[in-house]
Write a protein that holds these residues in place. Structure first.
Motif, mmCIF file in Angstrom:
data_model
loop_
_atom_site.group_PDB
_atom_site.id
_atom_site.type_symbol
_atom_site.label_atom_id
_atom_site.label_comp_id
_atom_site.label_asym_id
_atom_site.label_seq_id
_atom_site.Cartn_x
_atom_site.Cartn_y
_atom_site.Cartn_z
ATOM 1 N N VAL A 35 42.581 36.518 39.559
ATOM 2 C CA VAL A 35 41.854 37.642 40.459
ATOM 3 C C VAL A 35 41.825 38.808 39.763
ATOM 4 C CG1 VAL A 35 43.360 38.881 42.550
ATOM 5 C CG2 VAL A 35 43.491 36.204 42.533
ATOM 6 N N LEU A 36 41.108 39.493 39.735
ATOM 7 C CA LEU A 36 40.197 40.985 39.093
ATOM 8 C C LEU A 36 41.383 41.999 39.759
ATOM 9 C CD1 LEU A 36 39.177 42.238 36.611
ATOM 10 C CD2 LEU A 36 37.068 42.352 38.248
ATOM 11 N N TYR B 162 59.910 32.986 42.317
ATOM 12 C CA TYR B 162 59.248 34.115 42.843
ATOM 13 C C TYR B 162 58.187 33.639 42.895
ATOM 14 C CZ TYR B 162 56.703 36.428 38.890
ATOM 15 O OH TYR B 162 55.752 36.879 37.588
ATOM 16 N N ARG B 163 57.767 32.636 43.089
ATOM 17 C CA ARG B 163 56.436 32.226 43.627
ATOM 18 C C ARG B 163 55.680 32.425 44.732
ATOM 19 N NH1 ARG B 163 56.898 25.771 42.892
ATOM 20 N NH2 ARG B 163 59.127 25.497 44.024
ATOM 21 N N SER B 164 56.530 32.434 45.337
ATOM 22 C CA SER B 164 56.272 32.643 47.158
ATOM 23 C C SER B 164 55.825 34.687 47.205
ATOM 24 C CB SER B 164 57.014 32.577 48.335
ATOM 25 O OG SER B 164 58.162 33.473 47.562
ATOM 26 N N THR B 165 56.102 35.653 46.685
ATOM 27 C CA THR B 165 56.322 36.719 46.804
ATOM 28 C C THR B 165 54.833 36.738 45.530
ATOM 29 O OG1 THR B 165 57.983 36.873 44.706
ATOM 30 C CG2 THR B 165 58.792 37.035 46.913
ATOM 31 N N LEU B 166 54.516 36.280 44.652
ATOM 32 C CA LEU B 166 53.647 36.515 43.706
ATOM 33 C C LEU B 166 52.193 36.582 44.448
ATOM 34 C CD1 LEU B 166 52.249 37.217 41.146
ATOM 35 C CD2 LEU B 166 53.125 34.378 40.305
ATOM 36 N N VAL B 167 52.780 35.063 45.184
ATOM 37 C CA VAL B 167 51.209 34.718 46.330
ATOM 38 C C VAL B 167 51.011 35.572 47.289
ATOM 39 C CG1 VAL B 167 50.356 32.772 47.702
ATOM 40 C CG2 VAL B 167 51.285 32.358 45.752
ATOM 41 N N THR B 168 51.929 36.334 47.673
ATOM 42 C CA THR B 168 51.951 37.402 48.673
ATOM 43 C C THR B 168 51.611 38.304 48.135
ATOM 44 O OG1 THR B 168 53.656 36.628 50.243
ATOM 45 C CG2 THR B 168 52.474 38.662 50.806
ATOM 46 N N LEU C 279 49.678 38.880 45.537
ATOM 47 C CA LEU C 279 48.233 38.759 45.374
ATOM 48 C C LEU C 279 47.006 38.016 45.690
ATOM 49 C CD1 LEU C 279 48.316 36.075 41.786
ATOM 50 C CD2 LEU C 279 48.001 39.329 42.127
ATOM 51 N N ALA C 280 47.715 38.079 47.198
ATOM 52 C CA ALA C 280 46.754 37.828 48.617
ATOM 53 C C ALA C 280 46.858 38.973 48.906
ATOM 54 C CB ALA C 280 47.612 36.571 49.342
ATOM 55 N N ARG C 281 47.641 40.123 48.405
ATOM 56 C CA ARG C 281 47.348 41.524 49.305
ATOM 57 C C ARG C 281 46.307 42.487 49.173
ATOM 58 N NH1 ARG C 281 52.277 44.125 48.196
ATOM 59 N NH2 ARG C 281 53.533 42.964 48.900
ATOM 60 N N TYR C 282 45.785 41.964 48.003
ATOM 61 C CA TYR C 282 44.834 42.861 47.142
ATOM 62 C C TYR C 282 43.652 41.890 47.100
ATOM 63 C CZ TYR C 282 48.225 45.982 46.203
ATOM 64 O OH TYR C 282 49.782 46.614 46.316
ATOM 65 N N SER C 283 43.120 41.177 47.636
ATOM 66 C CA SER C 283 42.269 39.806 47.792
ATOM 67 C C SER C 283 41.059 40.074 47.885
ATOM 68 C CB SER C 283 42.300 38.063 47.572
ATOM 69 O OG SER C 283 43.115 37.684 48.755
ATOM 70 N N HIS C 284 41.324 40.318 48.698
ATOM 71 C CA HIS C 284 40.638 41.109 49.956
ATOM 72 C C HIS C 284 39.723 42.343 50.749
ATOM 73 C CE1 HIS C 284 40.027 36.669 50.283
ATOM 74 N NE2 HIS C 284 38.726 36.453 50.436
ATOM 75 N N ARG C 285 40.609 43.297 49.603
ATOM 76 C CA ARG C 285 40.498 45.124 49.861
ATOM 77 C C ARG C 285 40.704 45.983 48.289
ATOM 78 N NH1 ARG C 285 45.923 45.634 53.556
ATOM 79 N NH2 ARG C 285 47.479 45.759 51.928
ATOM 80 N N ILE C 286 41.195 47.245 48.706
ATOM 81 C CA ILE C 286 40.801 47.512 47.171
ATOM 82 C C ILE C 286 41.852 48.779 47.492
ATOM 83 C CG2 ILE C 286 38.652 46.556 46.014
ATOM 84 C CD1 ILE C 286 37.412 49.276 47.027
ATOM 85 N N ALA C 287 42.336 49.108 46.137
ATOM 86 C CA ALA C 287 42.855 50.174 46.098
ATOM 87 C C ALA C 287 44.549 50.689 46.835
ATOM 88 C CB ALA C 287 42.250 51.321 45.533
ATOM 89 N N LEU C 288 43.473 50.915 48.119
ATOM 90 C CA LEU C 288 44.281 51.934 48.601
ATOM 91 C C LEU C 288 44.718 51.513 50.543
ATOM 92 C CD1 LEU C 288 45.313 54.549 48.672
ATOM 93 C CD2 LEU C 288 43.220 56.036 50.064
#
Length: 291
Positions: A54-55, A147-153, A155-164
């Motif tokens: 994920v970029l 912490y794999r459950s929190t890591l996925v959460t 990364l998902a938080r920023y997968s379809h929106r940006i920055a702010l």
């Protein structure tokens, strides 16, 4: 199965190039991160790795901070099947960092020779890349087992929106805007105050080129072979259970067969009452008559 969390970070010296040729450099980042990871995986573990990347292009203060978050299964795929790793790291970080640096610098040199970086001069490219080859590049690696459950959460938080996000705004008036951010040096929450024009400028730094894929899958996690690999791995690890034909399904006892293929096993789907069939036929007849 457990995963490793890897982060590949580009040096900030490349930010000026990214402002002019963002698509080329972002694609190079994906390509070289996977190239470094997979080549070392085949050398060290004799198998092909997998990676979901994920970029991210921003830091907490919205400045340009280009890095790639990667989820890597703790194992490799060989011809004989899946081979799990028992280590608390996937590859030595220093070795992976050096490999990533060399691959990225080579990729940028090749891009310039092919005319993909027209805004740069030969002297500028040679000078900066020679300097970057002398500096250590940041590659982070940690087991995500705890912490794999929190890591996925995360990364998902920023997968379809940006920055702010809206909840970071604390004070907003005509002259200034205050944002909440986390200061990683002190480990505390702080406030960043910007003029509206500066906020918009920083936000626009992270708008990606049209059509650029921010999430990409490689190796045994690639879209082309992921389902096939997963089925084989599940069978190897004893998790494969073929679907049974029993349960609520019943086989017709009439002995009829399919008129197309001749198959005599007929699956019982349910009963249709005569009234429903009659009503359906009436509707079809009315359509045929043009009413």
């Amino acid at each position: 199965m457990p995963y490793f969390h890897l982060v590949f970070t580009l040096p900030h010296e490349l930010n000026a190039w990214i402002a002019k040729h963002d698509r080329v450099i972002y694609d190079a980042l994906f390509h070289t991160a996977w190239r470094a990871l997979n080549e070392l995986s085949q050398r060290k573990h004799n198998g092909r790795a997998g990676m979901t990347a994920v970029l991210h292009t921003w830091g907490q203060t919205l400045v340009r901070h280009v890095h790639l978050h990667a989820l890597v299964p703790s194992g490799v795929y060989r011809d004989q099947g899946w081979h799990s790793l028992k280590k608390n790291y996937f590859l030595p970080v220093k070795l992976l960092s050096n490999r990533f640096r060399g691959a990225m610098v080579s990729q940028l040199r090749a891009a310039f020779r092919e005319g993909l970086l027209p805004a740069l001069s030969q002297m500028e490219v040679s000078r900066l890349l020679n300097v970057l080859m002398q500096k250590p590049w940041v590659v982070y690696c940690k087991s995500a087992l705890e912490y794999r459950s929190t890591l996925v959460t995360y990364l998902a938080r920023y997968s379809h929106r940006i920055a702010l996000s809206n909840n970071r705004f604390q004070v907003w008036n005509n002259d200034k805007i205050s944002l909440q951010y986390r200061d990683y040096r002190s480990g505390k929450q702080s406030l960043l105050t910007l003029k509206p024009q500066e906020l918009v400028r920083r936000f626009l730094l992270h708008v990606l080129p049209r059509g650029l894929m921010r999430i990409r899958h490689y190796g045994c996690l690639s879209n082309a072979i992921r389902a096939k690999v997963k089925k084989r791995v599940d069978k190897q690890l004893g998790r494969y259970e073929p679907k049974a034909n029993g349960g609520s399904e019943k086989t017709a006892e009439s002995g009829c067969s399919c008129p197309a293929c001749g198959e005599r096993t007929v699956t019982y789907l349910g009963d249709v009452s005569e009234s429903k069939v009659t009503k359906r036929l009436r509707i079809l007849q009315s359509w045929d008559n043009g009413s």
